[in-house]
Design a protein around this motif. Structure first.
Motif, short mmCIF file in Angstrom:
data_model
loop_
_atom_site.label_atom_id
_atom_site.label_comp_id
_atom_site.label_asym_id
_atom_site.label_seq_id
_atom_site.Cartn_x
_atom_site.Cartn_y
_atom_site.Cartn_z
N THR A 56 0.79 -1.23 0.00
CA THR A 56 0.00 0.00 0.00
C THR A 56 0.82 1.28 0.00
OG1 THR A 56 -0.12 -0.07 2.41
CG2 THR A 56 -1.90 -1.15 1.18
N LYS A 57 2.13 1.18 0.20
CA LYS A 57 2.99 2.37 0.23
C LYS A 57 4.01 2.29 -0.89
CE LYS A 57 2.71 2.81 5.28
NZ LYS A 57 3.50 2.84 6.55
N VAL A 60 8.87 1.50 1.79
CA VAL A 60 8.92 1.12 3.20
C VAL A 60 10.39 1.12 3.60
CG1 VAL A 60 8.52 -0.71 4.89
CG2 VAL A 60 6.81 -0.26 3.11
N SER A 107 3.96 1.67 -7.68
CA SER A 107 2.98 2.65 -7.19
C SER A 107 2.94 3.85 -8.11
CB SER A 107 3.35 3.10 -5.77
OG SER A 107 2.45 4.08 -5.30
N GLU A 109 1.91 6.58 -6.82
CA GLU A 109 2.06 7.65 -5.84
C GLU A 109 3.50 8.15 -5.81
OE1 GLU A 109 1.68 8.10 -0.96
OE2 GLU A 109 0.75 6.41 -2.01
#
Length: 264
Positions: A56-57, A60, A107, A109
């Motif tokens: 989800t990130k 990490v 990702s 993001e």
């Protein structure tokens, strides 16, 4: 320039390191060690390697690891030979742990840490990392190292390297003396001094290691691939300070690159 006791001045490894600021070493440690290490790292990410919905990130961050596969990966005969070549026998400290690990996940993001920088090496007791410092003799750091613990291709967030940028940083640090410059001072114009340098991507199979001059400008980037990237970026710590006043035949390649950059 005369031959070095470390290796001859016309050795292609010497020439490449002085020019580009890094050496790539393939098969520096085994894929088996990389797989053992990834098992430990996956556990500590809190993510499931078989379930991308848990990724989800975009990144990490994991710390230093003293377990056997990490220490063995950092201390292979091939790497020790390379440390001797670049820094000099007896002038570096064996790695007793491995880290830090910015584990990057696929990702869209923005990871928020993809700016150009160098890894500064002293003044680390200050909680403001932009106040951490580097000086011309690279106090506190003999090499920057990039250890690939997973296969990394162009889409897997490989570290971006500005080849030859170590020379630009040396020239910035020269007037600052022993106090050196903070990361904030070095980054005041976004490392524009090295913007024209060719960009190299730190790709390779698991077990590849990039040994970099401590002044090399580099950057993270977003992950556009499909499998997480596991890479450690520990320093090689010096056993004694670099001596930029040593005669040419006594200088190691890290020292020689600095001296040449500042016109010595």
């Amino acid at each position: 320039m005369p031959d070095h006791p470390i290796f001859p001045a016309n050795d292609p490894r010497f020439v490449a390191f002085i020019r580009d600021g890094f050496l790539r070493i393939d098969n520096a440690f085994s894929r088996e060690l990389a797989e053992e290490a990834r098992t430990i790292l996956w556990r500590d990410t809190g993510c499931n390697p078989d379930d991308p919905s848990t990724w989800t990130k975009p990144v990490v961050r994991l710390g230093m690891y003293p377990q056997r596969p990490f220490v063995e990966a950092a201390n292979t005969p091939l790497l020790h030979e390379a440390f001797n070549l670049l820094v000099g026998p007896g002038r570096w400290q064996p790695c007793r742990s491995m880290g830090t690990f910015p584990v990057r996940f696929p990702s869209a993001e923005d990871p928020g840490d993809a700016g150009w920088h160098i890894d500064v090496s002293f003044g680390l007791e200050n909680p403001d990392f932009m106040s951490w410092r580097a000086n011309l003799r690279s106090k506190g750091r003999a090499l920057l190292m990039l250890f690939l613990f997973s296969d990394v291709d162009e889409d897997d967030a490989p570290t971006r390297i500005r080849a030859g940028s170590h020379a630009d940083i040396a020239r910035m640090l020269m007037p600052a003396g022993e106090e050196g410059l903070s990361l904030g001072e070095l980054a005041r114009n976004g490392f524009a001094e090295s913007a024209s340098r060719p960009e190299v991507l730190a790709t390779g199979a698991a077990g590849t290691v990039y040994l970099c001059h401590p002044f090399l400008v580099h950057s993270a980037q977003p992950h556009r691939g499909t499998r997480p990237r596991f890479m450690a970026q520990p320093p090689l710590l010096p056993a004694q300070p670099f001596n930029l006043d040593a005669p040419p035949q006594a200088r190691c390649p890290v020292e020689e690159a600095i001296v040449r950059a500042v016109g010595g």
